[in-house]
Design a protein around this motif. Sequence first.
Motif, short mmCIF file in Angstrom:
data_model
loop_
_atom_site.label_atom_id
_atom_site.label_comp_id
_atom_site.label_asym_id
_atom_site.label_seq_id
_atom_site.Cartn_x
_atom_site.Cartn_y
_atom_site.Cartn_z
N UNK A 114 33.65 66.79 51.45
CA UNK A 114 34.66 66.14 52.28
C UNK A 114 35.38 67.16 53.16
N UNK A 115 35.41 66.88 54.45
CA UNK A 115 36.16 67.71 55.38
C UNK A 115 37.63 67.71 54.98
N UNK A 116 38.24 68.88 54.96
CA UNK A 116 39.66 68.95 54.64
C UNK A 116 40.46 68.74 55.92
N UNK A 117 41.31 67.73 55.92
CA UNK A 117 42.12 67.42 57.09
C UNK A 117 43.50 67.01 56.62
N UNK A 118 44.47 67.86 56.83
CA UNK A 118 45.83 67.63 56.33
C UNK A 118 46.41 66.30 56.83
N UNK A 119 46.07 65.91 58.05
CA UNK A 119 46.61 64.68 58.62
C UNK A 119 45.65 63.50 58.46
N UNK A 120 44.44 63.76 57.99
CA UNK A 120 43.45 62.71 57.85
C UNK A 120 43.43 62.09 56.46
N UNK A 121 42.24 61.95 55.90
CA UNK A 121 42.05 61.29 54.61
C UNK A 121 41.82 62.34 53.53
N UNK A 122 42.75 62.48 52.59
CA UNK A 122 42.58 63.39 51.47
C UNK A 122 41.56 62.81 50.49
N UNK A 123 41.18 63.58 49.50
CA UNK A 123 40.20 63.05 48.56
C UNK A 123 40.78 61.91 47.72
N UNK A 124 42.08 61.94 47.49
CA UNK A 124 42.72 60.84 46.76
C UNK A 124 42.68 59.57 47.61
N UNK A 217 43.15 70.76 26.50
CA UNK A 217 43.32 71.68 27.61
C UNK A 217 42.59 71.19 28.85
N UNK A 218 41.35 70.76 28.70
CA UNK A 218 40.56 70.27 29.83
C UNK A 218 41.19 69.02 30.43
N UNK A 219 41.65 68.09 29.59
CA UNK A 219 42.30 66.87 30.08
C UNK A 219 43.57 67.21 30.87
N UNK A 220 44.34 68.15 30.35
CA UNK A 220 45.58 68.55 31.03
C UNK A 220 45.28 69.15 32.40
N UNK A 221 44.28 70.03 32.47
CA UNK A 221 43.91 70.66 33.74
C UNK A 221 43.44 69.61 34.73
N UNK A 222 42.60 68.67 34.30
CA UNK A 222 42.11 67.62 35.19
C UNK A 222 43.27 66.80 35.76
N UNK A 223 44.21 66.43 34.90
CA UNK A 223 45.35 65.63 35.35
C UNK A 223 46.21 66.41 36.34
N UNK A 224 46.41 67.70 36.07
CA UNK A 224 47.22 68.52 36.97
C UNK A 224 46.53 68.74 38.31
N UNK A 225 45.22 68.90 38.29
CA UNK A 225 44.48 69.04 39.55
C UNK A 225 44.61 67.77 40.39
N UNK A 226 44.54 66.62 39.72
CA UNK A 226 44.70 65.36 40.43
C UNK A 226 46.09 65.26 41.05
N UNK A 227 47.13 65.61 40.29
CA UNK A 227 48.50 65.55 40.80
C UNK A 227 48.68 66.50 41.98
N UNK A 228 48.04 67.66 41.92
CA UNK A 228 48.16 68.61 43.03
C UNK A 228 47.56 68.02 44.30
N UNK A 229 46.41 67.36 44.17
CA UNK A 229 45.77 66.76 45.35
C UNK A 229 46.61 65.62 45.91
N UNK A 230 47.42 64.99 45.06
CA UNK A 230 48.27 63.89 45.50
C UNK A 230 49.59 64.39 46.10
N UNK A 231 49.78 65.72 46.12
CA UNK A 231 50.93 66.26 46.82
C UNK A 231 51.94 67.00 45.95
N UNK A 232 51.79 66.97 44.62
CA UNK A 232 52.72 67.72 43.78
C UNK A 232 52.53 69.22 44.04
N UNK A 233 53.60 69.96 44.36
CA UNK A 233 53.46 71.37 44.75
C UNK A 233 53.18 72.31 43.58
#
Length: 296
Positions: A114-124, A217-233
């Motif tokens: 997926x092309x990364x585009x800050x103003x376009x469509x994120x992976x989420x 640990x793996x579940x926690x990392x997956x959830x945090x990665x998802x939150x980061x992609x959704x905009x959590x800094x």
Amino acid sequence: MGTNTTSRQIRADYYRLSEEKGDFGLLLKSLMKKKISERKVYLADRLVRLEQCSTWKDKGKELVEGELVRIRMENLPVKASEDAGIVDLGLKDNEGIGEETAFLYSPNDKVVILQRNRLGVSYVRFCDYFNHIDPANTMITMLPMMRLAALERMKNAAGFRALTLTVAPVGGIEDLKGCGASVAHAMDAMSSLDGEKISITVSLTQRQGKTLNKPSLIDTVKNLMLRREMGTPIATLRVRADEDDDGVNVIDFIKDRLSVSDSLPFDSDRRISYNTRRQFLRAAWNLKEFQKLITE
């Protein structure tokens, strides 16, 4: 025209796609047959539409490539001259500003580039669009792919001794509470003190044979990665692992993500055309490290 640049750096990210319901490849093929006006979905305050979609064969595999456009209808920019003056863009009431995001999907490997585009469509938003356009039959999720070296370090680790997370400034506190009990308790403590930044390290002492709970640990990392992609800094997300030879290595889930970038030329309209970005994604598909990940 003035001394404008003639190219721009473009980046693409790699994702593993899971089909919790339906067949994503079949959905894409069905959307190809629909009129463009039948492909639109409203997500929050933006209209998202599959603008174009087609198949491409490479080394015997059928791939699907296309582009999503995210359309802004309010708070539009103006047209400005280099020397002086600004004027309205002159758009009709049913016209807006579109931001394009190209993608490539392999049904055989269940991976998306997926092309990364800050103003376009994120992976989420990519997942949201397809889940909304056919909710009765489709439910997909995606997770970023890690570089081969990071995966090897994970696989060869004798155990995991520490998880480090930094969030600054704190945002989406309630969302982060869903990323495991340890994260939720830390967020509660930070909130009660009116803090604006939090760093969490969950670690073990040097006891022989002791390791952090790997599934949790793996579940926690997956959830945090998802939150980061959704905009959590989330500024830091890494684990410290023990190797079999008693060495220690750090796996960084932000820096070790698999991605690729290149400088692409503008066309005569001062845009990077879909065809140029499509060729970029085709080259990304043939990246040796990525091909090794999906063939081993």
